[in-house]
Write a protein that holds these residues in place. Structure first.
Motif, PDB file in Angstrom:
ATOM      1  N   SER A  81       0.848  -1.186   0.000  1.00  0.00           N
ATOM      2  CA  SER A  81       0.000   0.000   0.000  1.00  0.00           C
ATOM      3  C   SER A  81       0.882   1.234   0.000  1.00  0.00           C
ATOM      4  O   SER A  81       1.658   1.447   0.924  1.00  0.00           O
ATOM      5  CB  SER A  81      -0.938   0.015   1.214  1.00  0.00           C
ATOM      6  OG  SER A  81      -1.801   1.131   1.164  1.00  0.00           O
ATOM      7  N   ASN A 135       0.864   5.376  -0.282  1.00  0.00           N
ATOM      8  CA  ASN A 135       0.041   6.581  -0.151  1.00  0.00           C
ATOM      9  C   ASN A 135       0.818   7.790  -0.651  1.00  0.00           C
ATOM     10  O   ASN A 135       2.021   7.901  -0.432  1.00  0.00           O
ATOM     11  CB  ASN A 135      -0.349   6.800   1.311  1.00  0.00           C
ATOM     12  CG  ASN A 135      -1.100   8.097   1.517  1.00  0.00           C
ATOM     13  OD1 ASN A 135      -2.290   8.187   1.228  1.00  0.00           O
ATOM     14  ND2 ASN A 135      -0.416   9.122   2.002  1.00  0.00           N
ATOM     15  N   ARG A 179      -3.444   4.743  -2.073  1.00  0.00           N
ATOM     16  CA  ARG A 179      -4.181   5.717  -1.268  1.00  0.00           C
ATOM     17  C   ARG A 179      -3.690   7.121  -1.584  1.00  0.00           C
ATOM     18  O   ARG A 179      -2.534   7.309  -1.983  1.00  0.00           O
ATOM     19  CB  ARG A 179      -3.998   5.469   0.241  1.00  0.00           C
ATOM     20  CG  ARG A 179      -4.414   4.110   0.718  1.00  0.00           C
ATOM     21  CD  ARG A 179      -4.164   3.962   2.223  1.00  0.00           C
ATOM     22  NE  ARG A 179      -4.425   2.604   2.671  1.00  0.00           N
ATOM     23  CZ  ARG A 179      -4.273   2.176   3.917  1.00  0.00           C
ATOM     24  NH1 ARG A 179      -3.867   3.036   4.850  1.00  0.00           N
ATOM     25  NH2 ARG A 179      -4.543   0.931   4.242  1.00  0.00           N
ATOM     26  N   TYR A 218     -10.778   6.017  -7.919  1.00  0.00           N
ATOM     27  CA  TYR A 218     -10.582   6.121  -6.478  1.00  0.00           C
ATOM     28  C   TYR A 218     -11.930   6.341  -5.784  1.00  0.00           C
ATOM     29  O   TYR A 218     -12.870   6.881  -6.372  1.00  0.00           O
ATOM     30  CB  TYR A 218      -9.630   7.273  -6.144  1.00  0.00           C
ATOM     31  CG  TYR A 218      -8.192   6.977  -6.484  1.00  0.00           C
ATOM     32  CD1 TYR A 218      -7.356   6.335  -5.579  1.00  0.00           C
ATOM     33  CD2 TYR A 218      -7.673   7.324  -7.731  1.00  0.00           C
ATOM     34  CE1 TYR A 218      -6.038   6.050  -5.891  1.00  0.00           C
ATOM     35  CE2 TYR A 218      -6.344   7.045  -8.059  1.00  0.00           C
ATOM     36  CZ  TYR A 218      -5.535   6.408  -7.137  1.00  0.00           C
ATOM     37  OH  TYR A 218      -4.231   6.116  -7.456  1.00  0.00           O
ATOM     38  N   HIS A 253      -9.476  11.807   2.147  1.00  0.00           N
ATOM     39  CA  HIS A 253      -8.768  10.581   1.771  1.00  0.00           C
ATOM     40  C   HIS A 253      -9.482   9.847   0.632  1.00  0.00           C
ATOM     41  O   HIS A 253     -10.706   9.876   0.529  1.00  0.00           O
ATOM     42  CB  HIS A 253      -8.632   9.646   2.979  1.00  0.00           C
ATOM     43  CG  HIS A 253      -7.592  10.098   3.961  1.00  0.00           C
ATOM     44  ND1 HIS A 253      -7.732  11.247   4.699  1.00  0.00           N
ATOM     45  CD2 HIS A 253      -6.398   9.554   4.327  1.00  0.00           C
ATOM     46  CE1 HIS A 253      -6.662  11.399   5.471  1.00  0.00           C
ATOM     47  NE2 HIS A 253      -5.852  10.385   5.264  1.00  0.00           N
ATOM     48  N   SER A 278      -9.002   6.024  -1.810  1.00  0.00           N
ATOM     49  CA  SER A 278      -8.268   4.768  -1.960  1.00  0.00           C
ATOM     50  C   SER A 278      -8.832   3.982  -3.133  1.00  0.00           C
ATOM     51  O   SER A 278      -9.983   4.186  -3.553  1.00  0.00           O
ATOM     52  CB  SER A 278      -8.329   3.932  -0.680  1.00  0.00           C
ATOM     53  OG  SER A 278      -9.601   3.334  -0.528  1.00  0.00           O
ATOM     54  N   ASP A 322      -7.869  -1.604  -1.679  1.00  0.00           N
ATOM     55  CA  ASP A 322      -7.040  -1.233  -0.538  1.00  0.00           C
ATOM     56  C   ASP A 322      -7.792  -1.476   0.770  1.00  0.00           C
ATOM     57  O   ASP A 322      -9.020  -1.325   0.852  1.00  0.00           O
ATOM     58  CB  ASP A 322      -6.640   0.241  -0.640  1.00  0.00           C
ATOM     59  CG  ASP A 322      -5.595   0.622   0.396  1.00  0.00           C
ATOM     60  OD1 ASP A 322      -4.412   0.336   0.168  1.00  0.00           O
ATOM     61  OD2 ASP A 322      -5.980   1.185   1.436  1.00  0.00           O
ATOM     62  N   ASN A 326     -10.274   1.205   2.093  1.00  0.00           N
ATOM     63  CA  ASN A 326     -11.609   1.188   1.504  1.00  0.00           C
ATOM     64  C   ASN A 326     -12.444   0.048   2.078  1.00  0.00           C
ATOM     65  O   ASN A 326     -13.643   0.206   2.352  1.00  0.00           O
ATOM     66  CB  ASN A 326     -11.516   1.055  -0.016  1.00  0.00           C
ATOM     67  CG  ASN A 326     -12.883   1.047  -0.668  1.00  0.00           C
ATOM     68  OD1 ASN A 326     -13.662   1.980  -0.528  1.00  0.00           O
ATOM     69  ND2 ASN A 326     -13.193  -0.030  -1.372  1.00  0.00           N
TER      70      ASN A 326
END
Length: 450
Positions: A205, A207, A236, A282, A289, A291, A295, A298
């Motif tokens: 993951s 970000n 993310r 997304y 935020h 994601s 992910d 989410n």
């Protein structure tokens, strides 16, 4: 969104990583005995079932990013690394002495400052000290913040070897003019390389932190930044509103309000970014935020297990969060403490064999109930109460006003935030914030809500 609505709700407001927010904590912090008893009680009741969370604040940076609102220490002297690591491990040993059994670590996050200011070798020493004699909870999640200008493959490897699978890369913007005025020196190539290297190593993951409302930020250039982000496709994205608080962070005086986008322009930046991210697949999560569907963030939002604490949004909830290092905040469920903000004072407290906190707050039953509502709104866009609840009655006038503006749907025992209202979560939460309204000093403490 109308200009009138923007003007009405663009007021100073907390970000609500806690309730009460830090400026409204008790004047007198809890004594060490009360804090130790609270930590022990929460640990014993939740360690085996939920595990605990750790946050480690590493404050050092080689240069000041002038937009930054974090607690930092600027230095090019890397001799500070081992001294600071020894202090953090000393603080951790004090907590370990309270536990009486091996802690099960569910979350671990390294923030800053710049965690990758530290060498990979010294980070390995720190991680070995934190994780020895500790167990990892099922579905643990370890993450760290990475500066693309100084994060090496050795950094990635050390963190990975200790179980880290999440990395948060500080992108902010790709526009060279914006990066120059905020004193942030990094390139698009460095971001792309770090992203590719992390993926190749096995990080699951990634970000990107982005900031809208920065000085000299223009609509066209920021849209191009978002296009590059969509091509790199991080798992993310945190799309933060720039918090202009030069009375708290003097470094922000490098530029003036004249360099900043107007509230209307800032909202346009946010709206354009949201539109493009949603088009790219997304999903909006909580506040600020996004994601990808696969992910874990989410999945947590979809299952109702999304949580918010001083580390931001997380995929699971632990009742005990231990903050280590200068300015770090700990949460024991019924109370908070924050460590000394000055490195030397932090060291001094540990030398005196004291916990290094300088302020805190003991939660009242009212605090706990208001925190529940605020957390529900921030994580699930809704909350419920018993009809006639006096705490909700105090917020009702503001909630009814927000309902007339289309921000929420209000029932006798519940509220539901509308899609329009998701851009005003801070304002909706403020309706429940008794401390804010009683203080009448919010304008001096918080950034604008929009």
């Amino acid at each position: 969104m109308s200009t009138a609505l923007l003007e009405k709700y663009d007021v100073p407001a907390p970000r609500y990583t806690s309730y009460p927010t830090v400026p409204f904590w008790d004047t007198i912090p809890p004594d060490s005995g009360s804090w130790e008893a609270m930590v022990q009680e929460t640990f014993e009741s939740t360690n085996l079932s939920d595990g605990i969370s750790l946050y480690v604040h590493l404050p050092f940076c080689e240069r000041l990013c002038t937009y930054c609102g974090c607690n930092t220490r600027i230095t090019i002297n890397h001799g500070v690394e081992k001294v600071y690591i020894a202090a953090v491990l000393k603080e951790w040993s004090r907590y370990r002495a309270l536990f009486g059994q091996r802690p099960r670590i569910r979350e671990l996050h390294f923030g800053g400052g710049t965690p990758t200011f530290f060498s990979a070798e010294n980070l390995d020493i720190l991680l070995n000290g934190l994780l020895q004699d500790a167990d990892l909870a099922e579905w643990y999640e370890f993450s760290f913040e990475a500066h693309p200008g100084n994060t090496t493959s050795d950094h990635l490897r050390v963190f990975y070897q200790h179980g880290f699978r999440r990395i948060s890369i500080g992108v902010q913007d790709f526009d060279p003019k914006v990066l120059e005025i905020i004193n942030r020196f990094q390139t698009r190539d460095e971001v792309e390389k770090l992203t590719a290297d992390a993926r190749e190593m096995g990080y699951q993951s990634i970000n990107f932190d982005l900031v809208y409302g920065l000085p000299l930020q223009q609509h066209g250039s920021f849209v191009r930044t978002i296009e590059v982000v969509c091509k790199l496709r991080p798992d993310r994205i945190a799309l933060y509103s720039y918090a202009h608080v030069p009375w708290i962070k003097p470094g922000q005086r490098k530029f003036t309000e004249a360099d900043l986008p107007s509230p209307k322009q800032k909202l346009a930046l946010y709206s354009a970014a949201c539109e493009r991210l949603l088009e790219a697949g997304y999903i909006g999560i909580g506040m600020d935020h996004f994601s990808l569907p696969g992910d874990r963030l989410n999945k947590a939002a979809a299952s109702g297990t999304l949580h918010r604490n001083f580390m931001g949004y997380t995929t699971s909830s632990t009742r005990l969060l231990i903050g280590l290092g200068v300015s770090a905040i700990s949460d024991a469920g019924k109370g908070y403490v924050q460590n000394e903000k000055v490195v030397e004072k932090y060291y001094g407290s540990l030398e005196e064999k004291r916990f290094p906190f300088f302020k805190g707050h003991l939660m009242s039953p009212t605090d706990l109930e208001l925190r529940r509502h605020i957390l529900n709104i921030m994580c699930r866009f809704k909350t419920e109460w018993n009809p006639g609840d006096p705490l909700v009655a105090a917020a009702r006038t503001q909630l009814e006003d927000a309902e007339r503006d289309g921000l929420l749907e209000l029932g006798t025992g519940a509220l539901l935030v509308t899609p329009l209202g998701r851009s005003f979560l801070r304002n909706i939460c403020m309706a429940f914030d008794q401390k804010y309204w009683l203080s009448k000093t919010g304008k001096l403490l918080f950034s604008q809500a929009v």
